[in-house]
Motif scaffolding. Structure first.
Motif: not given
Length: 138
Positions: A57-70
């Motif tokens: 969370a300090p680095f990225a929002g949920p959508a960016e994290v989910d995008g990296a996971v995808a």
């Protein structure tokens, strides 16, 4: 003039350079710092998606994290383990390659600092964070 800049300026500038530098290091594999952070977060075992989002969370929002996971899943580096991202054998091999390059980058960041100086710097920053969290009620 540079020595007179406040700590916030130095922290912000350091963060910008860390982002740029890490993106350059992992960019050779078509990745960003976020991809690296996700891979690093799951290399030791599957992680609940909510926990992964909270950790980053300090680095990225949920959508960016989910995008990296995808993206990492699409590469075959992650798989879904009962709703939790988990590293694959290919992901583990990629992590090992990237970890060597990231380690070299991190060493270059601290070049010229003794272990004691580095530890004092980190401890000082951690203390400032704790002071501000306390002052702001967080």
């Amino acid at each position: 003039m540079q020595g007179q800049r406040p700590v916030g300026w130095w922290v912000k500038r350091l963060d910008e350079l860390l982002e740029e530098g890490l993106d350059a290091v992992v960019g050779a594999e078509g990745l960003t710092r976020r991809h690296w952070q996700v891979l690093q977060s799951v290399v030791d075992g599957p992680v609940e998606r909510a926990g992964l989002r909270a950790a980053l969370a300090p680095f990225a929002g949920p959508a960016e994290v989910d995008g990296a996971v995808a993206d990492l899943t699409g590469r075959g580096w992650l798989r879904d383990d009962a709703g939790r991202p988990a590293v694959t054998d290919d992901g583990r091999a990629a992590h090992a390659r990237l970890a060597a390059a990231v380690g070299a980058f991190r060493r270059s960041v601290a070049e010229g600092l003794s272990e004691e100086e580095y530890a004092r710097t980190v401890a000082g920053l951690a203390r400032m964070v704790a002071n501000l969290e306390r002052a702001l009620g967080g």
